[in-house]
Design a protein around this motif. Structure first.
Motif, PDB file in Angstrom:
ATOM      1  N   GLU A  28      -6.835  -1.313  -1.212  1.00  0.00           N
ATOM      2  CA  GLU A  28      -6.188  -1.207  -2.518  1.00  0.00           C
ATOM      3  C   GLU A  28      -5.701   0.235  -2.668  1.00  0.00           C
ATOM      4  O   GLU A  28      -6.486   1.182  -2.511  1.00  0.00           O
ATOM      5  CB  GLU A  28      -7.223  -1.592  -3.580  1.00  0.00           C
ATOM      6  CG  GLU A  28      -7.034  -1.092  -4.960  1.00  0.00           C
ATOM      7  CD  GLU A  28      -5.881  -1.739  -5.676  1.00  0.00           C
ATOM      8  OE1 GLU A  28      -4.799  -1.147  -5.554  1.00  0.00           O
ATOM      9  OE2 GLU A  28      -6.065  -2.771  -6.341  1.00  0.00           O
ATOM     10  N   ASP A  29      -4.410   0.409  -2.960  1.00  0.00           N
ATOM     11  CA  ASP A  29      -3.926   1.794  -2.987  1.00  0.00           C
ATOM     12  C   ASP A  29      -4.228   2.528  -4.291  1.00  0.00           C
ATOM     13  O   ASP A  29      -3.831   3.684  -4.450  1.00  0.00           O
ATOM     14  CB  ASP A  29      -2.453   1.895  -2.599  1.00  0.00           C
ATOM     15  CG  ASP A  29      -1.490   1.374  -3.662  1.00  0.00           C
ATOM     16  OD1 ASP A  29      -1.941   0.792  -4.664  1.00  0.00           O
ATOM     17  OD2 ASP A  29      -0.270   1.535  -3.469  1.00  0.00           O
ATOM     18  N   ALA A  59     -18.305   3.310  -1.999  1.00  0.00           N
ATOM     19  CA  ALA A  59     -17.089   2.795  -1.361  1.00  0.00           C
ATOM     20  C   ALA A  59     -17.033   1.290  -1.568  1.00  0.00           C
ATOM     21  O   ALA A  59     -17.841   0.545  -1.029  1.00  0.00           O
ATOM     22  CB  ALA A  59     -17.087   3.139   0.121  1.00  0.00           C
ATOM     23  N   CYS A  60     -16.087   0.836  -2.375  1.00  0.00           N
ATOM     24  CA  CYS A  60     -16.037  -0.591  -2.733  1.00  0.00           C
ATOM     25  C   CYS A  60     -14.925  -1.341  -2.010  1.00  0.00           C
ATOM     26  O   CYS A  60     -14.973  -2.556  -1.894  1.00  0.00           O
ATOM     27  CB  CYS A  60     -15.880  -0.758  -4.237  1.00  0.00           C
ATOM     28  SG  CYS A  60     -14.298  -0.191  -4.885  1.00  0.00           S
ATOM     29  N   LEU A  61     -13.898  -0.625  -1.554  1.00  0.00           N
ATOM     30  CA  LEU A  61     -12.808  -1.225  -0.787  1.00  0.00           C
ATOM     31  C   LEU A  61     -12.508  -0.324   0.403  1.00  0.00           C
ATOM     32  O   LEU A  61     -12.720   0.894   0.358  1.00  0.00           O
ATOM     33  CB  LEU A  61     -11.562  -1.409  -1.647  1.00  0.00           C
ATOM     34  CG  LEU A  61     -11.643  -2.508  -2.714  1.00  0.00           C
ATOM     35  CD1 LEU A  61     -10.457  -2.404  -3.671  1.00  0.00           C
ATOM     36  CD2 LEU A  61     -11.671  -3.890  -2.075  1.00  0.00           C
ATOM     37  N   ALA A  62     -12.000  -0.920   1.455  1.00  0.00           N
ATOM     38  CA  ALA A  62     -11.896  -0.220   2.729  1.00  0.00           C
ATOM     39  C   ALA A  62     -10.630   0.612   2.859  1.00  0.00           C
ATOM     40  O   ALA A  62      -9.618   0.335   2.209  1.00  0.00           O
ATOM     41  CB  ALA A  62     -11.948  -1.235   3.881  1.00  0.00           C
ATOM     42  N   LEU A 120       0.813  -1.215   0.000  1.00  0.00           N
ATOM     43  CA  LEU A 120       0.000   0.000   0.000  1.00  0.00           C
ATOM     44  C   LEU A 120       0.852   1.273   0.000  1.00  0.00           C
ATOM     45  O   LEU A 120       0.484   2.272   0.613  1.00  0.00           O
ATOM     46  CB  LEU A 120      -0.960   0.002   1.199  1.00  0.00           C
ATOM     47  CG  LEU A 120      -1.939  -1.169   1.278  1.00  0.00           C
ATOM     48  CD1 LEU A 120      -2.809  -1.048   2.533  1.00  0.00           C
ATOM     49  CD2 LEU A 120      -2.813  -1.247   0.036  1.00  0.00           C
ATOM     50  N   GLU A 121       1.973   1.237  -0.744  1.00  0.00           N
ATOM     51  CA  GLU A 121       2.864   2.394  -0.773  1.00  0.00           C
ATOM     52  C   GLU A 121       3.217   2.860  -2.183  1.00  0.00           C
ATOM     53  O   GLU A 121       3.712   3.973  -2.362  1.00  0.00           O
ATOM     54  CB  GLU A 121       4.155   2.077  -0.010  1.00  0.00           C
ATOM     55  CG  GLU A 121       3.937   1.816   1.477  1.00  0.00           C
ATOM     56  CD  GLU A 121       5.218   1.429   2.197  1.00  0.00           C
ATOM     57  OE1 GLU A 121       6.298   1.454   1.569  1.00  0.00           O
ATOM     58  OE2 GLU A 121       5.133   1.076   3.395  1.00  0.00           O
TER      59      GLU A 121
END
Length: 391
Positions: A336-337, A184-187, A146-147
């Motif tokens: 997911e980033d 909002a589909c992913l947290a 996530l970077e």
């Protein structure tokens, strides 16, 4: 060329490209690279873009690549993003193109994503005169930690983006089907490290020590109440302690305990509430359990919110290309980033069915085997979507 039938142009191109894209995918799969190590993969991407005559920049966000396709008329800038990194998993597929690197595997299908976006690049290059605007082909490193998106944006990859389109292979959808979720589909994904320091001593004389393990156990029990008693029931949230390390043997109370946890939320209010509660619980341990606590709480990525301004045109494009192949799904508490790009401009992430017949695959599995038929279908869907968004 079938000038009046863009769907057929895209379909024919994707089918023609399929064998080469599968070969690229298998090459990348056999040589997986972890976050910010994707030099070989980025080299393959850069070489393909160069072969296609597509202008590109390398070293964006350390190991990312950005290609640019100029349309035939002025218009908005659309970013299409694929991730490139692998996972620290020992592969167990037994495939002839299985990982040649011990302990590393493409178990999330980022090899599929990279090959798919290269196919999209080839298709959009050929139909560039039909596009009103510019396409940025974003090949991103380090999604698994996530970077990578933030690193690329810091290097300028997000500058001037008007629309963003992401995609992910979906093994619980069969090849030929596509999925989506609204809003909002992913947290959001946040994480915490809690260090607890007590006073070591003999297990037979606990009164002479301060036990960090008991304090850690109390925290694990208490943190379960954050979701059940502090966050609104209609706001999905997950708080999970994934690691607890303390002690070395039977009869010694250790000096320290260490916990690692993750917090997943879909709403900003729930995100704020969870962080405040965890900080309060850690402070409370010091007063109630006589320990000293050190909390490192990090906000990683925001929720990924699908914007109807991108979602609806993409769904229309998929229907136009394939017919009724869409399935509306639920949000996931995964993260997911691509959410970092979605925070810059209206965005949508398309789910591309990759489930193989007779298999019950899951992402991040040592035996993960997505159906490669999803590659040319993904090329068609994304190519047609770009045409729709830049028409």
């Amino acid at each position: 060329m079938h000038i009046n039938d863009p769907g057929r142009i895209i379909r024919d191109a994707a089918e023609r490209l399929a064998p080469a894209l599968v070969a690229i995918r298998r090459d990348i799969h056999a040589h997986p690279e972890l976050a910010f190590e994707e030099t070989r993969t980025a080299g393959i991407v850069a070489a393909e873009l160069a072969r296609l005559g597509i202008a590109h920049r390398t070293g964006i966000g350390r190991t990312g690549v950005v290609g640019t396709i100029e349309g035939g008329r002025p218009g908005p800038t659309l970013a299409i993003r694929a991730d490139m990194d692998a996972l620290p998993i020992a592969e167990e597929t037994g495939l002839p193109f299985a990982s040649t690197v011990a302990g590393k595997m493409h178990a999330c299908g980022h090899d599929i994503h990279t090959a798919t976006l290269l196919g999209v690049a080839a298709v959009l290059r050929d139909i560039a005169p039909m596009l009103a605007g510019r396409v940025l082909l974003v090949f991103q490193p380090a999604e698994e930690v996530l970077e990578g998106a933030a690193a690329m944006i810091a290097d300028g990859a997000g500058k001037g983006i008007d629309l963003a389109l992401g995609f992910h292979n979906q093994p619980d959808l069969p090849v030929g089907r596509f999925g989506f979720a609204r809003g909002a589909c992913l947290a959001a994904s946040d994480r915490f490290d809690l260090g607890i320091r007590g006073r070591s001593g003999h297990a037979a004389h606990p009164y002479a020590a301060v036990d960090p393990i008991v304090a850690a156990a109390a925290f694990v029990a208490q943190v379960q109440t954050v979701v059940s008693r502090e966050i609104r029931p209609v706001h999905p949230a997950v708080v999970t302690v994934g690691a607890l390390q303390a002690g070395t043997t039977y009869n010694i109370i250790p000096e320290r305990a260490h916990l690692k946890g993750t917090v997943r939320t879909l709403h900003q209010a729930a995100r704020d509430t969870a962080e405040a509660a965890i900080r309060r619980l850690a402070e409370g341990l010091e007063a109630t359990m006589r320990v000293r606590c050190t909390l490192d709480y990090q906000r990683k990525v925001p929720p990924l919110v699908n914007d109807d301004r991108v979602l609806e045109p993409v769904l229309s494009a998929v229907r136009a290309q394939f017919g009724e192949v869409l399935e509306e799904g639920e949000p996931s508490m995964g993260a997911e980033d691509f959410a970092e790009f979605a925070a810059l401009a209206p965005a949508f992430q398309l789910r591309i069915g990759s489930g193989a017949p007779g298999r019950d695959d899951r992402l991040h599995n040592a035996d993960y085997q997505p159906d490669e038929g999803c590659i040319p279908l993904g090329v068609q869907a994304l190519g047609r979507a770009a045409l729709e968004l830049l028409s």
